[in-house]
Write a protein that holds these residues in place. Sequence first.
Motif, PDB file in Angstrom:
ATOM      1  N   SER A   1       9.332 -56.699 -33.779  1.00  0.00           N
ATOM      2  CA  SER A   1       9.828 -57.556 -32.696  1.00  0.00           C
ATOM      3  C   SER A   1       8.639 -57.984 -31.830  1.00  0.00           C
ATOM      4  N   VAL A   2       8.874 -58.909 -30.926  1.00  0.00           N
ATOM      5  CA  VAL A   2       7.822 -59.375 -30.031  1.00  0.00           C
ATOM      6  C   VAL A   2       8.395 -59.549 -28.622  1.00  0.00           C
ATOM      7  N   LYS A   3       7.586 -59.181 -27.629  1.00  0.00           N
ATOM      8  CA  LYS A   3       7.943 -59.414 -26.234  1.00  0.00           C
ATOM      9  C   LYS A   3       7.072 -60.549 -25.700  1.00  0.00           C
ATOM     10  N   VAL A   4       7.715 -61.470 -24.982  1.00  0.00           N
ATOM     11  CA  VAL A   4       7.012 -62.605 -24.383  1.00  0.00           C
ATOM     12  C   VAL A   4       7.156 -62.514 -22.870  1.00  0.00           C
ATOM     13  N   LYS A   5       6.009 -62.506 -22.183  1.00  0.00           N
ATOM     14  CA  LYS A   5       6.016 -62.450 -20.721  1.00  0.00           C
ATOM     15  C   LYS A   5       5.583 -63.802 -20.176  1.00  0.00           C
ATOM     16  N   GLY A   6       6.406 -64.378 -19.278  1.00  0.00           N
ATOM     17  CA  GLY A   6       6.089 -65.664 -18.660  1.00  0.00           C
ATOM     18  C   GLY A   6       5.725 -65.470 -17.200  1.00  0.00           C
ATOM     19  N   SER A   7       4.605 -66.047 -16.789  1.00  0.00           N
ATOM     20  CA  SER A   7       4.196 -65.940 -15.384  1.00  0.00           C
ATOM     21  C   SER A   7       3.723 -67.290 -14.876  1.00  0.00           C
ATOM     22  N   ARG A   8       4.050 -67.568 -13.630  1.00  0.00           N
ATOM     23  CA  ARG A   8       3.659 -68.827 -12.975  1.00  0.00           C
ATOM     24  C   ARG A   8       3.741 -68.613 -11.476  1.00  0.00           C
ATOM     25  N   ASP A   9       2.772 -69.181 -10.738  1.00  0.00           N
ATOM     26  CA  ASP A   9       2.764 -69.011  -9.287  1.00  0.00           C
ATOM     27  C   ASP A   9       4.082 -69.468  -8.683  1.00  0.00           C
ATOM     28  N   GLY A  10       4.630 -68.618  -7.820  1.00  0.00           N
ATOM     29  CA  GLY A  10       5.869 -68.958  -7.128  1.00  0.00           C
ATOM     30  C   GLY A  10       7.124 -68.550  -7.862  1.00  0.00           C
ATOM     31  N   TYR A  11       6.963 -68.028  -9.109  1.00  0.00           N
ATOM     32  CA  TYR A  11       8.125 -67.644  -9.904  1.00  0.00           C
ATOM     33  C   TYR A  11       8.071 -66.150 -10.225  1.00  0.00           C
ATOM     34  N   VAL A  12       9.247 -65.588 -10.406  1.00  0.00           N
ATOM     35  CA  VAL A  12       9.343 -64.176 -10.758  1.00  0.00           C
ATOM     36  C   VAL A  12       8.834 -63.982 -12.181  1.00  0.00           C
ATOM     37  N   THR A  13       7.821 -63.117 -12.365  1.00  0.00           N
ATOM     38  CA  THR A  13       7.312 -62.840 -13.712  1.00  0.00           C
ATOM     39  C   THR A  13       8.432 -62.258 -14.555  1.00  0.00           C
TER      40      THR A  13
END
Length: 351
Positions: free
Chosen positions: A326-338
């Motif tokens: 399986s794979v985990k994908v983490k999304g991060s962006r300023d102003g948004y909840v990681t």
Amino acid sequence: MLHLARVRRAAVLAATLTVAMGAAVTLTPVPAAHAVVEGLLDVTVQGPDGSPLSGAGVTLYQANQVNPDPITDPDWHPVVIGGGTSGDDGVAHLAQEIPLGQTVLEVRVLVEKAGYFPQWYQAAANYTNANNVSMSDGNLAEVSVALSQKLRIVDVYVYDPVSEADLGNTTVGLFAVDGDGVTPTLTRTTNGSGVAQFKLGVAALDPNFYRIRATRAGYLDQWWVDPPGSSTNTFDGATSLDLTGETGSFPVNIAMTAGDPVPFAAAPKPTIAGKARKGETLKARPGDWDPIPTFRFRWYRGSHAIDGATAKSYTLRKADVGKRISVKVKGSRDGYVTTTRTSAKTATVKP
């Protein structure tokens, strides 16, 4: 090349009229009419980017005329002698009669179009400093004139006054003062330096007064108020920017107050493409996040993270045989909840 027929007329009339009484009357000879000689000129009109400009007015003036008052009237020019309009290809085809006794006519050319600064050939601001163009019988003269667009340039700089960080990815909107205060007339997004620039030609934005709002995830919406804090942070309290003219440069600074991070509008579970077989390569597909974040990947063998497997793709090896991946994908962006999303597991990996 434009080809125009030139008509040359010459006539001498001498006749004798015999009247009934037998007397003869001799008519006085008529002088020969001079030949009509035309010079041809093609004027190509271009915009700042070199693209053709149609609908530009091209005016011809006789060259080498003396300005009677050059100090107080630098924009003086003589009487118009000809002209035309540029077509879809940006070219104005002109034909001008050359005075009797001349083989060459020296002219100066002025090009004008709404929303652009007028321009004399060649790159001159007035008649006195313009270059001559020679129009002669049987030859086509060709010149090009580039026009500069009249612009209102609004530079909006958005920043965090606490961290002193430039705030990129900020939406900046222009709102007409007579609008609803909700729907912007135009928007731009700030770059990595926190700057959003509006280059506004005559047709790009109606002349009016406008108010400016900055919107960014993780920050409170902020209307431009000048000086800061002098009015309420609302549409009605915002400062109005005068954009009624055709030109001008307008610097605007907006300081934003940080707020709580917001969740992504969309953060789907990733999927895995590829065959579950030793030696095959699996690829993680994050899906359509809104807005698009920066992604990080982590591959798992069963419930254990695979050492070093942090790329978007992973090639199956001997240790994976008999296991599910399986794979985990983490999304991060300023102003948004990681946010982290985990894919479903593959079928058991085959040897």
